[in-house]
Design a protein around this motif. Structure first.
Motif, PDB file in Angstrom:
ATOM      1  N   PRO A 222      -1.794   3.523  -5.522  1.00 31.92           N
ATOM      2  CA  PRO A 222      -0.990   4.478  -4.752  1.00 31.92           C
ATOM      3  C   PRO A 222       0.417   3.990  -4.427  1.00 31.92           C
ATOM      4  O   PRO A 222       1.262   4.773  -4.006  1.00 31.92           O
ATOM      5  CB  PRO A 222      -1.801   4.668  -3.459  1.00 31.92           C
ATOM      6  CG  PRO A 222      -3.151   4.107  -3.734  1.00 31.92           C
ATOM      7  CD  PRO A 222      -2.947   3.036  -4.743  1.00 31.92           C
ATOM      8  N   ALA A 223       0.675   2.697  -4.598  1.00 29.58           N
ATOM      9  CA  ALA A 223       1.955   2.126  -4.183  1.00 29.58           C
ATOM     10  C   ALA A 223       3.083   2.582  -5.098  1.00 29.58           C
ATOM     11  O   ALA A 223       2.883   2.896  -6.273  1.00 29.58           O
ATOM     12  CB  ALA A 223       1.864   0.605  -4.169  1.00 29.58           C
ATOM     13  N   ARG A 224       4.313   2.599  -4.540  1.00 33.33           N
ATOM     14  CA  ARG A 224       5.509   2.984  -5.290  1.00 33.33           C
ATOM     15  C   ARG A 224       6.581   1.921  -5.114  1.00 33.33           C
ATOM     16  O   ARG A 224       6.675   1.293  -4.052  1.00 33.33           O
ATOM     17  CB  ARG A 224       6.072   4.325  -4.796  1.00 33.33           C
ATOM     18  CG  ARG A 224       5.185   5.515  -5.000  1.00 33.33           C
ATOM     19  CD  ARG A 224       5.707   6.715  -4.232  1.00 33.33           C
ATOM     20  NE  ARG A 224       6.953   7.247  -4.772  1.00 33.33           N
ATOM     21  CZ  ARG A 224       8.132   7.150  -4.162  1.00 33.33           C
ATOM     22  NH1 ARG A 224       8.241   6.513  -3.015  1.00 33.33           N
ATOM     23  NH2 ARG A 224       9.207   7.683  -4.694  1.00 33.33           N
TER      24      ARG A 224
ATOM     25  N   ALA B 299      14.205  10.016   3.135  1.00 30.14           N
ATOM     26  CA  ALA B 299      13.778   9.104   4.200  1.00 30.14           C
ATOM     27  C   ALA B 299      12.268   8.924   4.166  1.00 30.14           C
ATOM     28  O   ALA B 299      11.755   7.807   4.337  1.00 30.14           O
ATOM     29  CB  ALA B 299      14.222   9.644   5.559  1.00 30.14           C
ATOM     30  N   ALA B 300      11.540  10.011   3.940  1.00 34.03           N
ATOM     31  CA  ALA B 300      10.082   9.933   3.892  1.00 34.03           C
ATOM     32  C   ALA B 300       9.602   9.135   2.693  1.00 34.03           C
ATOM     33  O   ALA B 300       8.527   8.526   2.739  1.00 34.03           O
ATOM     34  CB  ALA B 300       9.483  11.343   3.861  1.00 34.03           C
TER      35      ALA B 300
ATOM     36  N   ARG C 116       0.818  -1.213   0.000  1.00 38.89           N
ATOM     37  CA  ARG C 116       0.000   0.000   0.000  1.00 38.89           C
ATOM     38  C   ARG C 116       0.856   1.270   0.000  1.00 38.89           C
ATOM     39  O   ARG C 116       0.358   2.349  -0.264  1.00 38.89           O
ATOM     40  CB  ARG C 116      -0.914   0.024   1.244  1.00 38.89           C
ATOM     41  CG  ARG C 116      -1.905  -1.141   1.301  1.00 38.89           C
ATOM     42  CD  ARG C 116      -2.939  -1.018   0.186  1.00 38.89           C
ATOM     43  NE  ARG C 116      -3.924  -2.104   0.228  1.00 38.89           N
ATOM     44  CZ  ARG C 116      -3.789  -3.255  -0.405  1.00 38.89           C
ATOM     45  NH1 ARG C 116      -2.699  -3.493  -1.123  1.00 38.89           N
ATOM     46  NH2 ARG C 116      -4.720  -4.190  -0.348  1.00 38.89           N
ATOM     47  N   GLY C 117       2.117   1.101   0.326  1.00 39.58           N
ATOM     48  CA  GLY C 117       2.999   2.255   0.417  1.00 39.58           C
ATOM     49  C   GLY C 117       4.170   2.159  -0.536  1.00 39.58           C
ATOM     50  O   GLY C 117       3.994   2.162  -1.754  1.00 39.58           O
ATOM     51  N   THR C 118       5.379   2.038   0.006  1.00 40.48           N
ATOM     52  CA  THR C 118       6.595   1.996  -0.794  1.00 40.48           C
ATOM     53  C   THR C 118       7.314   0.677  -0.572  1.00 40.48           C
ATOM     54  O   THR C 118       7.609   0.310   0.567  1.00 40.48           O
ATOM     55  CB  THR C 118       7.537   3.163  -0.433  1.00 40.48           C
ATOM     56  OG1 THR C 118       6.884   4.397  -0.719  1.00 40.48           O
ATOM     57  CG2 THR C 118       8.838   3.087  -1.225  1.00 40.48           C
ATOM     58  N   PHE C 119       7.601  -0.028  -1.645  1.00 38.69           N
ATOM     59  CA  PHE C 119       8.370  -1.269  -1.576  1.00 38.69           C
ATOM     60  C   PHE C 119       9.756  -0.978  -2.121  1.00 38.69           C
ATOM     61  O   PHE C 119       9.904  -0.349  -3.171  1.00 38.69           O
ATOM     62  CB  PHE C 119       7.701  -2.368  -2.412  1.00 38.69           C
ATOM     63  CG  PHE C 119       8.190  -3.752  -2.097  1.00 38.69           C
ATOM     64  CD1 PHE C 119       7.525  -4.551  -1.180  1.00 38.69           C
ATOM     65  CD2 PHE C 119       9.327  -4.259  -2.715  1.00 38.69           C
ATOM     66  CE1 PHE C 119       7.975  -5.839  -0.883  1.00 38.69           C
ATOM     67  CE2 PHE C 119       9.794  -5.536  -2.428  1.00 38.69           C
ATOM     68  CZ  PHE C 119       9.111  -6.332  -1.503  1.00 38.69           C
TER      69      PHE C 119
ATOM     70  N   GLU D 106       3.514  -0.817   4.029  1.00 39.49           N
ATOM     71  CA  GLU D 106       2.139  -0.699   4.518  1.00 39.49           C
ATOM     72  C   GLU D 106       1.632   0.737   4.520  1.00 39.49           C
ATOM     73  O   GLU D 106       0.432   0.973   4.457  1.00 39.49           O
ATOM     74  CB  GLU D 106       2.032  -1.254   5.945  1.00 39.49           C
ATOM     75  CG  GLU D 106       2.235  -2.747   6.057  1.00 39.49           C
ATOM     76  CD  GLU D 106       3.710  -3.114   6.123  1.00 39.49           C
ATOM     77  OE1 GLU D 106       4.522  -2.209   6.400  1.00 39.49           O
ATOM     78  OE2 GLU D 106       4.047  -4.278   5.866  1.00 39.49           O
ATOM     79  N   HIS D 107       2.533   1.704   4.633  1.00 37.69           N
ATOM     80  CA  HIS D 107       2.130   3.102   4.756  1.00 37.69           C
ATOM     81  C   HIS D 107       2.473   3.876   3.494  1.00 37.69           C
ATOM     82  O   HIS D 107       3.593   3.812   2.985  1.00 37.69           O
ATOM     83  CB  HIS D 107       2.811   3.749   5.963  1.00 37.69           C
ATOM     84  CG  HIS D 107       2.421   3.138   7.273  1.00 37.69           C
ATOM     85  ND1 HIS D 107       3.129   2.121   7.850  1.00 37.69           N
ATOM     86  CD2 HIS D 107       1.363   3.377   8.087  1.00 37.69           C
ATOM     87  CE1 HIS D 107       2.548   1.767   8.985  1.00 37.69           C
ATOM     88  NE2 HIS D 107       1.482   2.508   9.142  1.00 37.69           N
ATOM     89  N   CYS D 108       1.517   4.637   3.023  1.00 42.31           N
ATOM     90  CA  CYS D 108       1.689   5.394   1.785  1.00 42.31           C
ATOM     91  C   CYS D 108       2.672   6.539   1.963  1.00 42.31           C
ATOM     92  O   CYS D 108       2.918   7.011   3.079  1.00 42.31           O
ATOM     93  CB  CYS D 108       0.335   5.950   1.315  1.00 42.31           C
ATOM     94  SG  CYS D 108      -0.827   4.692   0.778  1.00 42.31           S
ATOM     95  N   LEU D 109       3.194   6.979   0.865  1.00 41.86           N
ATOM     96  CA  LEU D 109       4.008   8.189   0.836  1.00 41.86           C
ATOM     97  C   LEU D 109       3.184   9.345   1.398  1.00 41.86           C
ATOM     98  O   LEU D 109       1.983   9.428   1.151  1.00 41.86           O
ATOM     99  CB  LEU D 109       4.369   8.500  -0.617  1.00 41.86           C
ATOM    100  CG  LEU D 109       5.312   9.660  -0.895  1.00 41.86           C
ATOM    101  CD1 LEU D 109       6.733   9.290  -0.508  1.00 41.86           C
ATOM    102  CD2 LEU D 109       5.260  10.016  -2.374  1.00 41.86           C
TER     103      LEU D 109
END
Length: 589
Positions: free
Chosen positions: A79-81, A568-569, A49-52, A245-248
Motif C-alpha cells: 500500500p505504500a507510495r 496535501a492529502a 505504511r503510507g507515503t514516503f 506511517e499513515h496510508c493515503l
C-alpha cells in the motif's frame, strides 16, 4: 544532443557548462552508498505504511530517482507510495538521456524506459507530475533554478538527496539560501545525505537547521555528509497529511455538492479514492447553480506584488488550464471597462501590476470598442484567457465519476478524511470558522435583434456574459452583505442594469432587453476575501480539511483549492509557497 552535455572519451556524461561529470565510476553503487545508505532508506522503506517523500537537488540523468524507486518497489509494503520531488535547471535531451540510460544495469532498464516515456509525453513547463509503476511511484520535476522552484512549492520531505555538481563548479547549488529552502522543506527528523564534505556546505547545513555528521564516503572519496533536521515548530496549516506511517486516504467524506465540494470530490476520485459527497439540498443548489459564472483574475493597484494578487493569479492560471477542453467553459476573454477618466488611470495601474501583468493588457477606447462590438468610452483592461462558465453543469459533471457517491444524508460509516465544502454556516463552533453571508442576484436577458451582442465578457461594477446557445445573456449582480434571502426580487433588475451606465450604447441596448429569468443565491466570504483552504483546527485529532468561503470568486478558486487539498492529502508538493499556504489556513484571525 545538447552541446553542453556530452560523453567524454571514457564514456562519462560531462557538462561542459560546469566542467563536471554527472556521475563517475559505478554511478548506481555510488547512489546506493551515498543517498540510499546515507538516509538509511532500506530500513525506512521496509517500515513505510503510507507515503514516503524524497527531495532532490539536481535531477540530471534520473539515476538517483531510478535507484531509489527500485529499492522502494522491492522493499516497501504494497500500500505504500513514494513521492519523489526533484529540481532541474538544464534538462537533458531525450537522445542524451537514452544514451546515458544504456549504461545502467539490466534490472533498472524497465523503469528507465518508463521514465523516459513519461518525460517525453509532456513539455518541460514549470513543473510536471508523472505517475510510474501503476501510480505507486510519483515523480514531480520542478524545472528552473532550484532555490526559486523550491520557494514556489510547499512540501515536507522525509529524506533529501543533495546532488548538484561540485560546490567549486556550481556554487549556486550549495548556497545557504538554497540549503535553507531544503531545511524548510524537510519534515521534523527528516534526513539528508550528500557526497560533499566542503566546510562551507557543512556550516550552511548546520545554520539551516540540520544536525550534521561525517560518514565514510564512496570509493576514492574518504568522507561524505549526512544529517537530520532538528525539531522545529509545525505550521498551523500542514502541507502534508499523508505520512510514512499513515496510508493515503482510501475513503473521503465531502460535505457539500456545490462547485467547492464537486471539485474536491472529483480531484480525489481522479486519484482512485472512494468519495462520499453529502448533498442535503441537492447538487449545485446554492450559488453554484448559476449558468454563467465569470472566470477572471482580480487586478490590484500598485507596482508591488501583493500576496493576495499573487495567489489569485496562481488560482486563475491553474483553473483556466484545468478548464481547457471543457464544454462548459467559453474562453471568450474579458474586458474590465473603466467607468470614467479617473477610473481609467486606476485600471491602467492595475493592468501593470507585476503579479498579473502577464495575463492582461491595456486597450485604449478605440481598440477596446472594436473588441467589444460596442463603445467603451474610457478604455479597458483586456484578459484574453478569461471567460464564462456554466457552473451548474460543470458541478453536475464533476460529480458523475464512478468513484463518487452522492447522498442526501450524512453517512454513518467513518472516513479517512473529512472535507468541509459547504456555503452554509452550520459548522461546529469549535472549528472557529467565521464567514460573512453575501446575497447576489443575476438576470438573464434576450439581446435585442437589431444589435450585435458583445462577444466577450464585459465588467464594470457588474458583469455581462455573452449569450449562450439559447440566445440568453446573463447580467449580474447585486452584492448585499448579511442578507440570507434567496428570493427572486424583480426590484433588483434595475440595480443590475445600472452597473453599465458608463457604457451608454451597451446600456441603451440593455434597456431594450427583457428579463427572462432571475437567479439569486447567498455566497460565503471571509473577512479578507481569501478562501479558507487547508487543515481545520480540530482538538479531537480528526483529519478534517476545508474548502470554504470562496465568495464571488468560486469559479476561479475552487479547482485550485481542490488541487491543493488533494496534494496535501497525498504528500505531494503544493504549487504555491509555504508562506502563501499559511495565509489560507481556516480559523485564521
Amino acid at each position: 544532443m545538447r552541446p553542453d552535455a556530452q560523453f567524454d572519451q571514457d564514456g562519462r556524461l560531462t557538462s561542459e557548462r560546469y566542467g563536471d561529470v554527472y556521475y563517475s565510476g559505478d554511478g548506481v553503487q555510488e547512489t546506493q552508498h551515498v543517498f540510499v545508505g546515507g538516509n538509511d532508506l532500506l530500513e525506512r522503506f521496509k517500515a513505510t505504511r503510507g507515503t514516503f517523500v524524497i527531495g532532490e537537488t539536481g535531477f540530471g540523468t534520473g539515476l538517483n530517482f531510478l535507484a531509489a524507486a527500485q529499492c522502494f518497489a522491492r522493499l516497501a509494503p504494497k500500500p505504500a507510495r513514494l513521492v519523489f520531488v526533484t529540481t532541474e535547471l538544464h534538462p537533458l535531451s531525450a537522445v542524451t538521456l537514452a544514451a546515458a540510460h544504456e549504461q545502467l544495469p539490466a534490472d533498472l532498464q524497465p523503469l528507465a524506459r518508463e521514465l523516459r516515456a513519461a518525460l517525453a509525453a509532456k513539455p518541460t513547463t514549470a513543473s510536471q507530475r508523472f505517475a510510474l509503476l501503476g501510480g505507486r511511484i510519483v515523480l514531480h520535476v520542478l524545472f528552473g533554478d532550484a532555490t526559486e522552484a523550491l520557494g514556489c512549492h510547499a512540501f515536507a520531505a522525509d529524506a533529501w538527496f543533495l546532488d548538484g555538481f561540485s560546490p567549486a563548479r556550481n556554487p549556486a547549488m550549495w548556497s545557504f539560501k538554497l540549503l535553507r529552502e531544503v531545511a524548510n522543506h524537510t519534515a521534523t527528523n527528516g534526513t539528508f545525505a550528500t557526497y560533499t564534505v566542503a566546510g562551507h556546505v557543512r556550516r550552511s547545513l548546520q545554520d539551516a537547521g540540520f544536525a550534521v555528521d561525517r560518514a565514510p564516503g564512496f570509493a576514492p572519496k574518504r568522507e561524505m555528509l549526512q544529517g537530520q533536521r532538528k525539531p522545529f515548530a509545525g505550521h498551523a496549516n500542514a502541507v502534508r497529511l499523508a505520512t510514512s506511517e499513515h496510508c493515503l486516504p482510501q475513503h473521503v467524506h465531502v460535505h457539500g455538492a456545490g462547485i467547492a465540494g464537486a471539485t474536491v470530490a472529483n480531484a480525489f476520485a481522479q486519484r482512485g479514492v472512494r468519495v462520499t459527497a453529502v448533498a442535503p439540498h441537492g447538487i449545485a443548489s446554492g450559488a453554484s447553480g448559476i449558468q454563467a459564472a465569470i472566470v477572471r483574475p482580480r487586478l490590484w493597484r500598485g507596482g508591488n506584488r501583493t500576496p493576495d494578487a499573487e495567489m489569485l493569479g496562481l488560482a486563475f492560471r491553474f483553473t483556466t488550464n484545468w478548464l481547457q477542453g471543457s464544454e462548459h467553459f467559453r474562453q471568450c476573454g474579458a474586458l474590465l471597462c473603466a467607468v470614467d477618466a479617473e477610473d481609467s488611470v486606476r485600471m491602467q495601474q492595475r493592468a501593470a501590476n507585476a503579479a498579473t501583468s502577464d495575463l492582461v493588457s491595456w486597450l485604449e477606447p478605440d481598440e477596446a470598442s472594436e473588441r467589444a462590438s460596442t463603445r467603451i468610452p474610457y478604455g479597458a483592461a483586456w484578459i484574453p484567457a478569461a471567460g464564462t462558465c456554466d457552473l451548474a453543469a460543470l458541478t453536475r459533471g464533476l460529480l458523475q465519476h464512478p468513484n463518487i457517491e452522492v447522498r442526501t444524508n450524512t453517512p454513518t460509516e467513518s472516513a479517512d478524511l473529512t472535507v468541509l465544502a459547504t456555503a452554509g454556516t452550520q459548522h461546529d463552533s469549535s472549528l472557529n470558522i467565521q464567514t460573512q453571508r453575501i446575497r447576489g442576484q443575476a438576470i438573464a436577458v434576450t439581446w435585442p435583434l437589431q444589435s450585435d451582442s458583445p462577444p466577450t465578457v464585459l465588467c464594470t461594477s457588474g458583469y455581462y456574459s455573452p449569450p449562450m446557445a439559447n440566445g440568453v445573456a446573463w447580467i449580474g449582480s447585486t452584492f448585499d452583505r448579511d442578507d440570507d434571502s434567496c428570493e427572486l426580487r424583480p426590484a433588483d433588475d434595475q440595480r443590475i442594469r445600472a452597473h453599465f451606465a458608463a457604457l451608454p450604447d451597451f446600456a441603451q441596448n440593455l434597456s431594450l432587453a427583457a428579463t427572462k429569468h432571475r437567479f439569486a443565491a447567498v455566497r460565503n466570504a471571509s473577512a479578507d476575501r481569501l478562501p479558507l483552504v487547508g487543515v481545520v483546527p480540530d482538538a479531537a485529532g480528526n483529519q478534517t480539511v476545508a474548502s470554504l468561503a470562496h465568495g464571488s470568486r468560486g469559479a476561479v478558486t475552487t479547482p485550485w483549492a481542490a488541487e491543493l487539498l488533494v496534494r496535501a492529502a497525498c504528500g505531494e508538493p503544493l504549487p504555491l509557497s509555504s508562506d502563501y499556504w499559511q495565509r489560507l489556513v481556516p480559523g485564521r484571525a
